[in-house]
Design a protein around this motif. Structure first.
Motif, PDB file in Angstrom:
ATOM      1  N   LEU A   1       2.245  12.670   3.643  1.00 13.58           N
ATOM      2  CA  LEU A   1       1.937  11.371   4.238  1.00 13.58           C
ATOM      3  C   LEU A   1       0.884  10.667   3.397  1.00 13.58           C
ATOM      4  O   LEU A   1      -0.101  11.280   2.986  1.00 13.58           O
ATOM      5  CB  LEU A   1       1.366  11.642   5.628  1.00 13.58           C
ATOM      6  N   VAL A   2       1.104   9.384   3.142  1.00 13.42           N
ATOM      7  CA  VAL A   2       0.065   8.559   2.510  1.00 13.42           C
ATOM      8  C   VAL A   2      -0.631   7.765   3.600  1.00 13.42           C
ATOM      9  O   VAL A   2       0.023   7.197   4.478  1.00 13.42           O
ATOM     10  CB  VAL A   2       0.684   7.593   1.468  1.00 13.42           C
ATOM     11  N   ILE A   3      -1.953   7.771   3.560  1.00 14.55           N
ATOM     12  CA  ILE A   3      -2.736   6.952   4.493  1.00 14.55           C
ATOM     13  C   ILE A   3      -3.483   5.933   3.648  1.00 14.55           C
ATOM     14  O   ILE A   3      -4.473   6.249   2.982  1.00 14.55           O
ATOM     15  CB  ILE A   3      -3.725   7.831   5.293  1.00 14.55           C
ATOM     16  N   ASP A   4      -2.943   4.711   3.637  1.00 13.29           N
ATOM     17  CA  ASP A   4      -3.568   3.629   2.850  1.00 13.29           C
ATOM     18  C   ASP A   4      -4.664   3.023   3.722  1.00 13.29           C
ATOM     19  O   ASP A   4      -4.370   2.368   4.726  1.00 13.29           O
ATOM     20  CB  ASP A   4      -2.487   2.605   2.471  1.00 13.29           C
ATOM     21  N   THR A   5      -5.910   3.246   3.328  1.00 15.69           N
ATOM     22  CA  THR A   5      -7.041   2.789   4.160  1.00 15.69           C
ATOM     23  C   THR A   5      -7.209   1.275   4.125  1.00 15.69           C
ATOM     24  O   THR A   5      -7.945   0.720   4.922  1.00 15.69           O
ATOM     25  CB  THR A   5      -8.369   3.398   3.668  1.00 15.69           C
TER      26      THR A   5
END
Ligand code: GLA
Length: 383
Positions: free
Chosen positions: A210-214
């Motif tokens: 999973l990518v969590i783009d802040t």
């Protein structure tokens, strides 16, 4: 995306393009701020790509247009120079200039029209810039019949980034964009530039990344990135080595005596991170992807505490993913914002997504964008 690039080209230039090329963004699995220290990195390409439609011209003008900037930019091939281009056009036009620096005979080629479209989020730490550079480098190389190999095209992209865009970055992002293959990572030795494509096996083992783009934006042409690079160079100089790559964990005791505390911690990050890349590759081969979690976690701690390139949003993303069952999590890319990654069993994706969104809301942070990524194919011709 190919159709979109072709249609955009027709709208801007009123004719058909002769071809479409594309290149992906990337996620770095592990090996951060090691590339410009001649060390190891292990990134992979993601599905999000940048496409470039190209059409030839009879004169020596290059024009670039895109789906994300208002006006097209044009320049005569004789005028290409690092300070002659600005804004987003520095990426495609910087690549055209850099090809000449690597020996392409730009005096005897004709101009081109280029139209760029992209699905790689900008400013998310997923290398939207390397995606443009790599797609344009491949397109021009093929169209002009230059015959450069992909490692050279990666260097072309880096030169454009360093000299034209003005960001003192390493070779990782362009290498990932140009050398990646589906379901695999690129294990790159940034000193020899030897690259090995290693299967990651996420899908087969029921794992998701999973990518969590802040959505905390960063820019490597200014600020912390260059300062970290300078610290690494100062550390190497003080310890009498050409690059930090030459140091191992047995050198850290001496480093602690010779260096000030801050420089020591910068050096310790790079030395231990190089080892973590090697350990990740070995663990992956011997035990599979489900066993690499502790290395990802340790990488984040090192970036947070020793290299000091994390931000509260990245720390929260990582801690929340870990607290809800992720196998491992870390920030990815240059830092000071951008994205975190978290590896987990497929079934946890909705849980971690929900919990991360809730944790950000509770802290009053901007809503992050959370999405799974699949290791994908590198740059290619699409039409
Ligand atoms: C950015 C740079 C890369 C690399 C990473 C940190 O993505 O473009 O060259 O230095 O940061 O690992």
């Amino acid at each position: 995306m190919t159709d979109e690039a072709m249609q955009g080209f027709r709208e801007w230039y009123g004719r058909q393009p002769t071809g479409v090329w594309s290149a992906p963004g990337r996620v770095n699995l592990i090996g951060e701020h090691t590339d410009y220290n001649d060390g190891y990195v292990f990134p992979f390409a993601i599905e999000q790509r940048t496409a470039v439609a190209l059409g030839d011209r009879d004169d020596r003008v290059i024009r670039v247009s895109s789906s994300f900037a208002a006006d097209p930019v044009q320049i005569h091939l004789d005028e290409l120079a690092p300070d002659a281009v600005e804004g987003w056009s520095a990426y495609p036009l910087g690549v055209a200039w850099a090809l000449g620096e690597f020996g392409a005979d730009l005096e005897h080629v004709r101009g081109v029209d280029l139209h760029v479209t992209s699905t790689v989020p900008i400013g998310a730490g997923l290398s939207s810039s390397a995606a443009i550079e790599s797609a344009v480098a491949l397109a021009l190389d093929e169209h002009w019949g230059l015959g450069f190999d992909r490692p050279t095209l990666a260097k072309v992209g880096r030169l454009a980034e360093n000299r034209v865009v003005g960001a003192p970055t390493g070779i990782m992002d362009q290498s990932a964009s140009l050398l990646s293959e589906a379901d695999a990572g690129v294990f790159l030795d940034c000193r020899s530039l030897d690259a090995e494509v290693i299967p990651l096996g996420f899908t087969a083992d029921g794992l998701s990344l999973l990518v969590i783009d802040t959505r905390v934006e960063h820019a490597h042409a200014t600020g912390g990135y260059a300062a970290r690079r300078a610290s690494c160079e100062a550390g190497a100089h003080a310890l009498g080595v050409e690059s930090l790559r030459e140091l191992g964990s047995h050198d850290l005791e001496r480093a602690a005596e010779v260096l000030d505390d801050e420089t020591f911690r910068r050096v310790r990050h790079v030395v231990t991170e190089n080892q973590r890349v090697l350990d990740t590759v070995r663990t992956l081969r011997e035990q599979g992807p489900g066993a690499i979690g502790p290395l990802l976690d340790a990488s984040h701690v090192s970036m947070r505490d020793d290299f000091e390139i994390s931000v509260p949003e990245l720390d929260l993303a990582v801690a929340t993913a870990q607290a809800h069952g992720a196998i491992g999590a870390r920030m990815t890319g240059g830092g000071f914002g951008g994205s975190a990654i978290a590896l987990m069993v497929d079934a946890l994706v909705p849980v971690v997504t929900r919990e991360v969104l809730a944790a950000f809301a509770e802290r009053g942070f901007r809503e992050p964008i959370v999405f799974p990524v699949r290791p994908s194919q590198g740059a290619r011709r699409d039409a």
